[in-house]
Write a protein that holds these residues in place. Structure first.
Motif, mmCIF file in Angstrom:
data_model
loop_
_atom_site.group_PDB
_atom_site.id
_atom_site.type_symbol
_atom_site.label_atom_id
_atom_site.label_comp_id
_atom_site.label_asym_id
_atom_site.label_seq_id
_atom_site.Cartn_x
_atom_site.Cartn_y
_atom_site.Cartn_z
ATOM 1 N N GLY A 275 0.847 -1.394 -0.053
ATOM 2 C CA GLY A 275 0.080 -0.153 0.076
ATOM 3 C C GLY A 275 0.815 1.153 0.060
ATOM 4 N N GLU A 276 2.145 1.143 0.033
ATOM 5 C CA GLU A 276 2.951 2.136 0.268
ATOM 6 C C GLU A 276 3.174 3.044 -1.254
ATOM 7 O OE1 GLU A 276 4.414 5.312 1.169
ATOM 8 O OE2 GLU A 276 4.401 4.266 3.061
ATOM 9 N N THR A 277 3.194 4.378 -1.108
ATOM 10 C CA THR A 277 3.393 4.862 -2.551
ATOM 11 C C THR A 277 4.641 5.835 -2.747
ATOM 12 O OG1 THR A 277 1.948 6.881 -1.558
ATOM 13 C CG2 THR A 277 0.921 4.942 -2.880
ATOM 14 N N ARG A 278 5.463 5.967 -1.446
ATOM 15 C CA ARG A 278 6.726 6.786 -1.493
ATOM 16 C C ARG A 278 7.777 5.883 -1.534
ATOM 17 N NH1 ARG A 278 4.919 10.366 3.466
ATOM 18 N NH2 ARG A 278 4.793 8.393 4.254
ATOM 19 N N PHE A 279 8.566 5.860 -2.283
ATOM 20 C CA PHE A 279 9.854 5.260 -2.606
ATOM 21 C C PHE A 279 10.987 6.427 -2.952
ATOM 22 C CE2 PHE A 279 6.332 2.932 -4.273
ATOM 23 C CZ PHE A 279 6.117 1.918 -3.451
ATOM 24 N N VAL A 280 12.284 6.075 -2.068
ATOM 25 C CA VAL A 280 13.405 6.954 -2.281
ATOM 26 C C VAL A 280 14.084 6.758 -3.696
ATOM 27 C CG1 VAL A 280 15.515 7.269 -1.490
ATOM 28 C CG2 VAL A 280 13.623 6.707 0.058
ATOM 29 N N VAL A 281 13.891 5.415 -4.311
ATOM 30 C CA VAL A 281 14.602 5.266 -5.360
ATOM 31 C C VAL A 281 13.859 5.946 -6.479
ATOM 32 C CG1 VAL A 281 15.347 3.597 -6.983
ATOM 33 C CG2 VAL A 281 15.661 2.919 -4.682
ATOM 34 N N GLN A 282 12.727 6.051 -6.720
ATOM 35 C CA GLN A 282 12.009 6.628 -7.783
ATOM 36 C C GLN A 282 11.806 8.024 -7.648
ATOM 37 O OE1 GLN A 282 10.947 3.685 -5.996
ATOM 38 N NE2 GLN A 282 10.951 2.118 -7.989
ATOM 39 N N ALA A 283 11.722 8.558 -6.279
ATOM 40 C CA ALA A 283 11.597 10.094 -6.300
ATOM 41 C C ALA A 283 13.131 10.688 -6.338
ATOM 42 C CB ALA A 283 11.213 10.279 -4.570
ATOM 43 N N LEU A 284 14.323 9.773 -6.191
ATOM 44 C CA LEU A 284 15.507 10.600 -6.377
ATOM 45 C C LEU A 284 15.681 10.441 -7.690
ATOM 46 C CD1 LEU A 284 18.176 11.535 -5.393
ATOM 47 C CD2 LEU A 284 18.919 9.044 -5.147
ATOM 48 N N ARG A 285 15.406 9.271 -8.673
ATOM 49 C CA ARG A 285 15.507 9.344 -10.058
ATOM 50 C C ARG A 285 14.843 10.501 -10.860
ATOM 51 N NH1 ARG A 285 12.113 4.599 -11.905
ATOM 52 N NH2 ARG A 285 10.493 6.496 -11.519
ATOM 53 N N ASP A 286 13.574 10.785 -10.232
ATOM 54 C CA ASP A 286 13.045 11.804 -11.068
ATOM 55 C C ASP A 286 13.634 12.987 -10.618
ATOM 56 O OD1 ASP A 286 11.169 9.869 -11.901
ATOM 57 O OD2 ASP A 286 9.690 10.092 -10.536
ATOM 58 N N GLN A 287 14.044 13.290 -9.346
ATOM 59 C CA GLN A 287 14.788 14.489 -8.953
ATOM 60 C C GLN A 287 15.928 14.842 -9.948
ATOM 61 O OE1 GLN A 287 15.525 14.664 -4.969
ATOM 62 N NE2 GLN A 287 15.532 16.982 -4.891
ATOM 63 N N ILE A 288 16.707 13.882 -10.043
ATOM 64 C CA ILE A 288 18.028 14.066 -10.702
ATOM 65 C C ILE A 288 17.842 13.725 -12.017
ATOM 66 C CG2 ILE A 288 19.357 14.037 -8.380
ATOM 67 C CD1 ILE A 288 20.535 11.195 -9.346
ATOM 68 N N GLY A 289 16.922 13.347 -12.464
ATOM 69 C CA GLY A 289 16.882 13.024 -14.122
ATOM 70 C C GLY A 289 17.677 11.592 -14.397
ATOM 71 N N GLN A 290 18.043 10.800 -13.354
ATOM 72 C CA GLN A 290 18.784 9.694 -14.103
ATOM 73 C C GLN A 290 18.681 8.540 -13.118
ATOM 74 O OE1 GLN A 290 23.015 11.636 -13.220
ATOM 75 N NE2 GLN A 290 23.293 9.509 -13.000
ATOM 76 N N HIS A 291 18.982 7.328 -13.762
ATOM 77 C CA HIS A 291 18.815 6.168 -12.896
ATOM 78 C C HIS A 291 19.832 6.171 -11.642
ATOM 79 C CE1 HIS A 291 17.399 1.988 -12.462
ATOM 80 N NE2 HIS A 291 18.816 1.749 -12.245
ATOM 81 N N VAL A 292 19.390 5.415 -10.632
ATOM 82 C CA VAL A 292 20.216 5.378 -9.462
ATOM 83 C C VAL A 292 20.293 3.829 -9.125
ATOM 84 C CG1 VAL A 292 19.975 7.802 -8.834
ATOM 85 C CG2 VAL A 292 18.404 5.811 -7.772
ATOM 86 N N TYR A 293 21.303 3.485 -8.239
ATOM 87 C CA TYR A 293 21.621 2.320 -7.862
ATOM 88 C C TYR A 293 21.730 2.213 -6.406
ATOM 89 C CZ TYR A 293 22.812 1.641 -12.730
ATOM 90 O OH TYR A 293 22.632 1.743 -14.275
ATOM 91 N N PRO A 294 20.724 1.482 -5.740
ATOM 92 C CA PRO A 294 20.876 1.160 -4.022
ATOM 93 C C PRO A 294 22.002 0.364 -3.767
ATOM 94 C CG PRO A 294 18.519 0.899 -4.922
ATOM 95 C CD PRO A 294 19.622 0.923 -6.221
ATOM 96 N N VAL A 295 22.744 0.521 -2.801
ATOM 97 C CA VAL A 295 23.948 -0.275 -2.304
ATOM 98 C C VAL A 295 23.718 -0.504 -0.867
ATOM 99 C CG1 VAL A 295 25.633 0.801 -4.094
ATOM 100 C CG2 VAL A 295 25.195 1.914 -1.790
ATOM 101 N N HIS A 296 22.826 0.074 -0.237
ATOM 102 C CA HIS A 296 22.284 -0.415 1.278
ATOM 103 C C HIS A 296 20.819 0.081 1.684
ATOM 104 C CE1 HIS A 296 23.220 3.501 3.551
ATOM 105 N NE2 HIS A 296 23.492 3.719 2.425
ATOM 106 N N ARG A 297 20.532 0.059 2.791
ATOM 107 C CA ARG A 297 19.172 0.408 2.930
ATOM 108 C C ARG A 297 18.829 0.685 4.364
ATOM 109 N NH1 ARG A 297 15.479 -4.920 1.860
ATOM 110 N NH2 ARG A 297 14.850 -5.229 3.925
ATOM 111 N N LEU A 298 17.861 1.448 4.498
ATOM 112 C CA LEU A 298 17.237 1.753 5.859
ATOM 113 C C LEU A 298 16.102 1.171 6.248
ATOM 114 C CD1 LEU A 298 18.683 5.635 6.315
ATOM 115 C CD2 LEU A 298 19.705 3.621 7.019
#
Length: 235
Positions: A20-43
């Motif tokens: 049910g969650e709609t907020r994701f750091v990976v997608q938000a950051l990708r949209d913010q900086i305009g390029q793909h990002v690669y998670p290497v650890h998590r919280l």
């Protein structure tokens, strides 16, 4: 690489465990900086603070390798139940949450230091006259899932607001007092080798104990100001 401040209650990436969650750091950051990002650890979802991602596959491999060989120094702040010891070394193997009961536990190691303690005159439990808590610095040297939360529970000082490893009545008491229901765990600092040339760099969330820098930009800082404003006795 890119370093960012992860808000509490955000997931790092999509997962079927929280459909049910709609907020994701990976997608938000990708949209913010305009390029793909690669998670290497998590919280964890409830944890706020410093998070690092790679900007290309070579950097992702270098950073993931640094985490795997324990070349990354991690520091967390946590509000916990009771008076934690001044120093504790928790060497307690952990079995993955989703592993079968017969699966072997994996080595897990965390250093814990008490920064401050308090005792409030109001009882959170009718068996006691007051309520004790500590602010601790936790430094995991391994990277097991929920390691800090599970290790603090193991030494009988669970994190306030931890619905899985803490105490429900105590969590509700603190939520009423602080006016906020959340996990009181903060990813404070990361020290790691730069993926390009290996030089050591330190990434800091900006949170300051016992004061918070007020620029109005990060709501989590205002959350923690409620904790810092309590009548602490520093070590």
């Amino acid at each position: 690489m890119v370093a960012l401040y992860k808000p509490a209650s955000w997931l790092v990436h999509r997962t079927g465990l929280d459909a049910g969650e709609t907020r994701f750091v990976v997608q938000a950051l990708r949209d913010q900086i305009g390029q793909h990002v690669y998670p290497v650890h998590r919280l964890d979802k409830g944890t706020c603070g410093v998070l690092v991602m790679a900007l290309h596959p070579a950097a992702a491999r270098a950073l993931a390798e640094a985490f795997a060989r324990h070349a990354v120094r991690k520091q967390y702040l946590a509000l916990v139940r009771g008076w934690a010891p001044l120093q504790a070394e928790v060497d307690h193997p952990l079995r993955p949450d989703d592993a079968p009961p017969h699966a072997p536990a994996q080595p897990a190691h965390t250093l814990v230091s008490r920064l401050a303690r308090l005792e409030l005159p109001e009882p959170s439990d009718p068996r006691f006259a007051g309520t004790r808590a500590s602010l601790v610095l936790a430094q995991p040297t391994t990277g097991r899932r929920h390691q800090i939360r599970r290790h603090l529970k193991h030494i009988a000082h669970p994190i306030i607001g931890d619905a899985t490893h803490g105490k429900g009545p105590l969590n509700r008491w603190w939520a009423e007092r602080l006016g906020l229901q959340r996990l009181w765990l903060h990813a404070w600092r990361l020290e790691l080798p730069h993926p390009q040339d290996g030089r050591r760099i330190t990434l800091d969330s900006g949170l300051r104990w016992p004061q918070v820098a007020h620029d109005g930009g990060i709501p989590s800082w205002l959350d923690w100001q409620r904790v810092f404003a309590l009548p602490w006795e520093e070590v």
